[in-house]
Design a protein around this motif. Sequence first.
Motif, PDB file in Angstrom:
ATOM      1  N   ASN A 501       0.875  -1.161   0.000  1.00  0.00           N
ATOM      2  CA  ASN A 501       0.000   0.000   0.000  1.00  0.00           C
ATOM      3  C   ASN A 501       0.912   1.211   0.000  1.00  0.00           C
ATOM      4  O   ASN A 501       1.687   1.391   0.939  1.00  0.00           O
ATOM      5  CB  ASN A 501      -0.903   0.002   1.236  1.00  0.00           C
ATOM      6  CG  ASN A 501      -2.053   0.988   1.109  1.00  0.00           C
ATOM      7  OD1 ASN A 501      -2.273   1.563   0.045  1.00  0.00           O
ATOM      8  ND2 ASN A 501      -2.780   1.190   2.189  1.00  0.00           N
ATOM      9  N   GLY A 503       3.191   4.119   0.638  1.00  0.00           N
ATOM     10  CA  GLY A 503       3.422   4.873   1.863  1.00  0.00           C
ATOM     11  C   GLY A 503       3.281   4.063   3.132  1.00  0.00           C
ATOM     12  O   GLY A 503       3.508   4.577   4.226  1.00  0.00           O
ATOM     13  N   THR A 533       4.951  10.295  -6.520  1.00  0.00           N
ATOM     14  CA  THR A 533       3.620  10.736  -6.966  1.00  0.00           C
ATOM     15  C   THR A 533       3.252  10.075  -8.286  1.00  0.00           C
ATOM     16  O   THR A 533       4.000  10.166  -9.266  1.00  0.00           O
ATOM     17  CB  THR A 533       3.600  12.268  -7.125  1.00  0.00           C
ATOM     18  OG1 THR A 533       3.979  12.867  -5.877  1.00  0.00           O
ATOM     19  CG2 THR A 533       2.223  12.744  -7.532  1.00  0.00           C
ATOM     20  N   TYR A 539      -5.617   4.393  -4.996  1.00  0.00           N
ATOM     21  CA  TYR A 539      -5.420   4.388  -3.546  1.00  0.00           C
ATOM     22  C   TYR A 539      -5.446   5.795  -2.957  1.00  0.00           C
ATOM     23  O   TYR A 539      -5.521   5.957  -1.742  1.00  0.00           O
ATOM     24  CB  TYR A 539      -4.091   3.709  -3.205  1.00  0.00           C
ATOM     25  CG  TYR A 539      -3.848   2.470  -4.014  1.00  0.00           C
ATOM     26  CD1 TYR A 539      -4.497   1.280  -3.704  1.00  0.00           C
ATOM     27  CD2 TYR A 539      -2.987   2.486  -5.121  1.00  0.00           C
ATOM     28  CE1 TYR A 539      -4.291   0.138  -4.473  1.00  0.00           C
ATOM     29  CE2 TYR A 539      -2.776   1.353  -5.879  1.00  0.00           C
ATOM     30  CZ  TYR A 539      -3.434   0.185  -5.562  1.00  0.00           C
ATOM     31  OH  TYR A 539      -3.243  -0.931  -6.328  1.00  0.00           O
ATOM     32  N   LYS A 540      -5.331   6.784  -3.875  1.00  0.00           N
ATOM     33  CA  LYS A 540      -5.271   8.193  -3.443  1.00  0.00           C
ATOM     34  C   LYS A 540      -4.142   8.392  -2.416  1.00  0.00           C
ATOM     35  O   LYS A 540      -4.292   9.059  -1.400  1.00  0.00           O
ATOM     36  CB  LYS A 540      -6.611   8.646  -2.867  1.00  0.00           C
ATOM     37  CG  LYS A 540      -7.734   8.617  -3.891  1.00  0.00           C
ATOM     38  CD  LYS A 540      -9.045   9.058  -3.284  1.00  0.00           C
ATOM     39  CE  LYS A 540     -10.129   9.290  -4.309  1.00  0.00           C
ATOM     40  NZ  LYS A 540     -10.204   8.328  -5.416  1.00  0.00           N
ATOM     41  N   ARG A 541      -2.990   7.791  -2.726  1.00  0.00           N
ATOM     42  CA  ARG A 541      -1.843   7.854  -1.838  1.00  0.00           C
ATOM     43  C   ARG A 541      -0.582   8.174  -2.631  1.00  0.00           C
ATOM     44  O   ARG A 541      -0.570   8.103  -3.870  1.00  0.00           O
ATOM     45  CB  ARG A 541      -1.646   6.522  -1.100  1.00  0.00           C
ATOM     46  CG  ARG A 541      -2.779   6.150  -0.154  1.00  0.00           C
ATOM     47  CD  ARG A 541      -2.566   4.773   0.438  1.00  0.00           C
ATOM     48  NE  ARG A 541      -1.408   4.741   1.319  1.00  0.00           N
ATOM     49  CZ  ARG A 541      -1.463   4.857   2.634  1.00  0.00           C
ATOM     50  NH1 ARG A 541      -2.632   5.048   3.222  1.00  0.00           N
ATOM     51  NH2 ARG A 541      -0.377   4.793   3.362  1.00  0.00           N
ATOM     52  N   SER A 542       0.484   8.493  -1.913  1.00  0.00           N
ATOM     53  CA  SER A 542       1.795   8.697  -2.525  1.00  0.00           C
ATOM     54  C   SER A 542       2.789   7.749  -1.865  1.00  0.00           C
ATOM     55  O   SER A 542       2.491   7.119  -0.849  1.00  0.00           O
ATOM     56  CB  SER A 542       2.250  10.146  -2.356  1.00  0.00           C
ATOM     57  OG  SER A 542       2.373  10.477  -0.977  1.00  0.00           O
ATOM     58  N   GLU A 543       3.991   7.649  -2.445  1.00  0.00           N
ATOM     59  CA  GLU A 543       5.031   6.763  -1.915  1.00  0.00           C
ATOM     60  C   GLU A 543       6.308   7.550  -1.638  1.00  0.00           C
ATOM     61  O   GLU A 543       7.178   7.679  -2.502  1.00  0.00           O
ATOM     62  CB  GLU A 543       5.310   5.631  -2.901  1.00  0.00           C
ATOM     63  CG  GLU A 543       6.386   4.660  -2.455  1.00  0.00           C
ATOM     64  CD  GLU A 543       6.144   4.126  -1.055  1.00  0.00           C
ATOM     65  OE1 GLU A 543       6.567   4.791  -0.083  1.00  0.00           O
ATOM     66  OE2 GLU A 543       5.518   3.063  -0.949  1.00  0.00           O
TER      67      GLU A 543
END
Length: 779
Positions: A501, A503, A533, A539-543
Amino acid sequence: SRRHGIHQYNMAASSPLQATGLLFCVVVCACAVSVRHLKVGDDDDFVITVATDGSYSLAVKKMTWLRNAPTFFNVFNKTYTAADDSLHLVETDATSGKDALGQWQSTDFVYRTTSDKKVQITASIIVYIDLPVIRFRQRYDDGATGTQANTTEGICGGFPGFQIEGPPEILGYLSYGGLMLGDTSKKIGTWYYQTTTINDGVAGGPLALFDRSGRTLIISPFNNFMSASFSHDKNVGGNFYGGIMGGVSQIPEKYSQDFIMYYGTGINKAFDGWGKLLRGYYGKETSTQRDDLTITYLGYWTDNGAYYYYNPEVNKTYEQTVLDVKTYTDRMRIPYKYFQYDSWWYYKGKGNGVKTWVARPDIFPHGFSNLTDKVNLPANAHNRYWSPDTTYAKQNGGKYDFIVEKYKALPLKQEFWVDLFTTAKDWGLITYEQDWLNVQFSGLDALLHDLFLGTDWLTNMAQAAEQKGIFIQYCMSNPRHAMQSLLYKSVTQARVSNDYNPGGSQWKIGISSILAAALGVAPYKDTFWTTETQPGNIYKRSEPNWKLQTVVSTLSTGPVGPSDMVGATNVSMLMKCCNQNGLILKPQYPARAIDAQILKAAFGDTDGPDGEVWISYTDIGGLRFANMLALDLANGTSYTLYPNETGIYENATDTDLYAVPYDEPSGWSAFNAQSGITIADKFKPDRILLYHISTAIPGWSMSAIFGEFDKWVPMSHQRVVDIKITSDTVTAPLAGAPGETFNFYYMLNSKQNAVTCKLNAAGSANFVMDNKLGVATCH
């Protein structure tokens, strides 16, 4: 009748599986006895005391660690226990012999139930003369019916059994449990009368007990892994037992279930020894991993956490999306050697299980074979549990024998798997990912109640895969599935943490990798992104920890499989994992948590890191090259690592080792008992601490090979074929892609430098250090 007397068995170390100098003796007595020891030096290491009344205890360094709990068995729907003599001990005997492990001597407790129809069950304690091993066996001499426990999480009978007792500061434990090879529910704590969190039942796994010095006992099933279970009989304290899983109601005559206890000095070393013994017994060869292309080469993944997981490009089919990924990666010269296709491509039925394992035309309009031909890459393909309406089952009009229940189904014959894999080979399958193993097992009643079905299921799958030249990855495996893989050459890898997942913290595989490495499967962290990005992700997430993800994947020794969107790959950073052709430059042994990390987590007050400190290493030409990854220490804490705490260096002198930070190639320092590596709390997932450690060249003055600092693993078997050392020269043949060019670092007479190596048309070159001339060349 009982045979009385005192027997002592000398278990002095004489095997490579055993740490030098271990002593192991057994005392069998007819009454309360004083334990007599056979000694190495002034101390006894591991002693088991066995009495003819059925009791036994285990001591390490003259301190009792474990005392037995009363033996019990379920028969005729009733529990018979030695505690009240309803399970009556009728004879105690002593036998000896030899098996595949070596010479053994056994104490056999013959029990009979006090029921109208007596049932005989023998509980044996088998001690090996040359190994730090005890084997506990329960044998159903007469067979038994009505053996089931109250729930499938229980056991049919308890032997061995141990009381969970004592003060909290003496012993710690590591209990594997849950899915992903026992990672998701693993517990670390102290073993004492208030212990609450020992994993057991269907999802339980191996248990390690250890003291503050790292002396370790490991207990696990030794055979029939799919039907063996542990049971912790109380929420607090209580007893811990081994037995047959609680759903089994009938056990055949002469059936035996064995558990093994292994003793070693050091937590990691004990797991290494335990694993080596099991792998040797079952013929599991880790060298098979080298034949699995999805382990050895870089690949592209589309599973959970991937950008294109159930998320094809806008207004495009998955077929078009896959081809776009291929076009992009070719343009960027990313050397992917296979493509992973997750669960989005096949038909699903009731309960979201597999209905038919073929490509849907809305996913691949021109078919799977057409796509793999265009991509020109072999396939790693995902599968899950079988739906009750699967089209393969005879009950649904298919041609194969299945068990079909309300929520799940299961194929019964190897013929099914052979046919499935034969078809899949036609569209390019090389690695089969069997996911949802825990759900398939716990969701089909027959698997929970049949003594043999679980083994048959995995054996049919594995043997068919081996017959067709296909490798298998286990995913969402309970420890029982992982241990069963000891029997299968085709099972080469396993997931060891939850789904990726962006981040998140599923990169923490240092402890689960200990178990994976012991069982002979390559630990897989799961996919990852290489940039922070990636717009439009579901997932509406960044790493923010993209560097860490790549480093952990590389150090794991398992697959390295990024899953970026088209246009978002950090190519230069990704290529630090592999050579120009995509061959992963990896350590020989995976990164694993050091003992001090586990001891700190268990006791809290030991001198260890309150965070993650892992070591991986490679041995080449008699020299050891290590990689130390450290981060995520608790705020306000720090830790200094010395060679003896790595678990891989013994008696290092002041000039034996040199350490270099990955981001400062010229910043080498001695690594010894006076000069350690200090780890501060500033090192977090987005700012890692990675050191490369080289062994000094013996007989030379302050000289070492450092390798290729542009890679996460500067010294690997994939790059450095061998090292030959004389008093005047060090020669290292190098390998890689034809024409590949890189800088190769070394230290000669305390001066660090590098030479540029360009591989010839055959993909080889020779690195040579000349001690007399004080120079190095690569040609």
